[in-house]
Design a protein around this motif. Structure first.
Motif, PDB file in Angstrom:
ATOM      1  N   UNK A  84       0.826  -1.215   0.000  1.00 55.71           N
ATOM      2  CA  UNK A  84       0.000   0.000   0.000  1.00 55.71           C
ATOM      3  C   UNK A  84       0.855   1.259   0.000  1.00 55.71           C
ATOM      4  N   UNK A  85       1.917   1.265   0.789  1.00 56.61           N
ATOM      5  CA  UNK A  85       2.812   2.424   0.831  1.00 56.61           C
ATOM      6  C   UNK A  85       3.475   2.632  -0.526  1.00 56.61           C
ATOM      7  N   UNK A  86       3.923   1.556  -1.155  1.00 55.15           N
ATOM      8  CA  UNK A  86       4.568   1.682  -2.458  1.00 55.15           C
ATOM      9  C   UNK A  86       3.580   2.093  -3.546  1.00 55.15           C
ATOM     10  N   UNK A  87       2.346   1.629  -3.463  1.00 51.93           N
ATOM     11  CA  UNK A  87       1.330   2.047  -4.430  1.00 51.93           C
ATOM     12  C   UNK A  87       1.051   3.536  -4.290  1.00 51.93           C
ATOM     13  N   UNK A  88       0.902   4.009  -3.062  1.00 55.53           N
ATOM     14  CA  UNK A  88       0.677   5.440  -2.831  1.00 55.53           C
ATOM     15  C   UNK A  88       1.861   6.254  -3.328  1.00 55.53           C
ATOM     16  N   UNK A  89       3.077   5.765  -3.076  1.00 53.67           N
ATOM     17  CA  UNK A  89       4.275   6.465  -3.538  1.00 53.67           C
ATOM     18  C   UNK A  89       4.308   6.549  -5.064  1.00 53.67           C
ATOM     19  N   UNK A  90       4.024   5.451  -5.728  1.00 57.31           N
ATOM     20  CA  UNK A  90       4.053   5.445  -7.200  1.00 57.31           C
ATOM     21  C   UNK A  90       2.975   6.372  -7.771  1.00 57.31           C
ATOM     22  N   UNK A  91       1.786   6.374  -7.182  1.00 56.14           N
ATOM     23  CA  UNK A  91       0.721   7.261  -7.657  1.00 56.14           C
ATOM     24  C   UNK A  91       1.095   8.728  -7.469  1.00 56.14           C
ATOM     25  N   UNK A  92       1.667   9.055  -6.324  1.00 57.17           N
ATOM     26  CA  UNK A  92       2.067  10.449  -6.087  1.00 57.17           C
ATOM     27  C   UNK A  92       3.219  10.859  -6.985  1.00 57.17           C
ATOM     28  N   UNK A  93       4.138   9.932  -7.245  1.00 56.98           N
ATOM     29  CA  UNK A  93       5.251  10.226  -8.141  1.00 56.98           C
ATOM     30  C   UNK A  93       4.751  10.480  -9.559  1.00 56.98           C
ATOM     31  N   UNK A  94       3.815   9.663 -10.019  1.00 53.88           N
ATOM     32  CA  UNK A  94       3.234   9.853 -11.347  1.00 53.88           C
ATOM     33  C   UNK A  94       2.481  11.179 -11.421  1.00 53.88           C
ATOM     34  N   UNK A  95       1.737  11.502 -10.361  1.00 53.62           N
ATOM     35  CA  UNK A  95       1.003  12.764 -10.319  1.00 53.62           C
ATOM     36  C   UNK A  95       1.962  13.949 -10.357  1.00 53.62           C
ATOM     37  N   UNK A  96       3.046  13.860  -9.625  1.00 55.35           N
ATOM     38  CA  UNK A  96       4.031  14.935  -9.590  1.00 55.35           C
ATOM     39  C   UNK A  96       4.697  15.111 -10.955  1.00 55.35           C
ATOM     40  N   UNK A  97       5.012  14.006 -11.623  1.00 51.22           N
ATOM     41  CA  UNK A  97       5.624  14.092 -12.951  1.00 51.22           C
ATOM     42  C   UNK A  97       4.662  14.692 -13.963  1.00 51.22           C
ATOM     43  N   UNK A  98       3.378  14.337 -13.868  1.00 60.16           N
ATOM     44  CA  UNK A  98       2.389  14.923 -14.779  1.00 60.16           C
ATOM     45  C   UNK A  98       2.219  16.412 -14.549  1.00 60.16           C
ATOM     46  N   UNK A  99       2.286  16.853 -13.302  1.00 57.59           N
ATOM     47  CA  UNK A  99       2.178  18.278 -13.004  1.00 57.59           C
ATOM     48  C   UNK A  99       3.382  19.034 -13.533  1.00 57.59           C
ATOM     49  N   UNK A 100       4.569  18.437 -13.470  1.00 52.75           N
ATOM     50  CA  UNK A 100       5.773  19.091 -13.976  1.00 52.75           C
ATOM     51  C   UNK A 100       5.713  19.221 -15.491  1.00 52.75           C
ATOM     52  N   UNK A 101       5.160  18.230 -16.171  1.00 52.04           N
ATOM     53  CA  UNK A 101       5.071  18.279 -17.623  1.00 52.04           C
ATOM     54  C   UNK A 101       4.039  19.326 -18.073  1.00 52.04           C
ATOM     55  N   UNK A 102       2.997  19.550 -17.273  1.00 40.04           N
ATOM     56  CA  UNK A 102       1.979  20.532 -17.613  1.00 40.04           C
ATOM     57  C   UNK A 102       2.491  21.964 -17.458  1.00 40.04           C
TER      58      UNK A 102
END
Length: 103
Positions: A84-102
């Motif tokens: 669960x911790x790793x899933x949350x980390x991966x989701x937040x990392x993906x969200x952060x990368x998408x925000x940087x690209x925007x």
């Protein structure tokens, strides 16, 4: 003292004390599946097929030992928390990368 009171959640769920053969196989498969998920989410790198097979073979052998410990120790429960911790980390990392690209 009744042994069923000392079982972990997954060991009690799979009724290891009443049906040891099926219960231990179910516990082993649960620990193996959770270990593979944690490995893939947190530690896996792109490897050649032979090395991947070797890693999963040793992971399966290690889970054999962990399944015996998982009767009275919270091995599977800890793997659920780690997943669960790793899933949350991966989701937040993906969200952060998408925000940087925007931006």
């Amino acid at each position: 003292m009744d042994i069923s009171q000392r079982l972990t959640f997954f060991a009690a769920l799979f009724k290891v004390d009443e049906n040891p053969n099926l219960g231990m196989w179910m516990l082993y498969l649960t620990i193996l599946l959770l270990s593979v998920i944690v490995y893939k989410l947190g530690f896996a790198k792109k490897l050649p097929l032979g090395k991947s097979i070797l890693i999963y073979l040793f992971l399966g052998l290690g889970c054999t030992f962990l399944s015996f410990l998982g009767i009275f120790l919270p091995i599977a429960e800890g793997l659920v928390v780690a997943a669960l911790i790793l899933i949350i980390y991966k989701l937040r990392l993906r969200s952060h990368k998408n925000q940087e690209m925007d931006v």
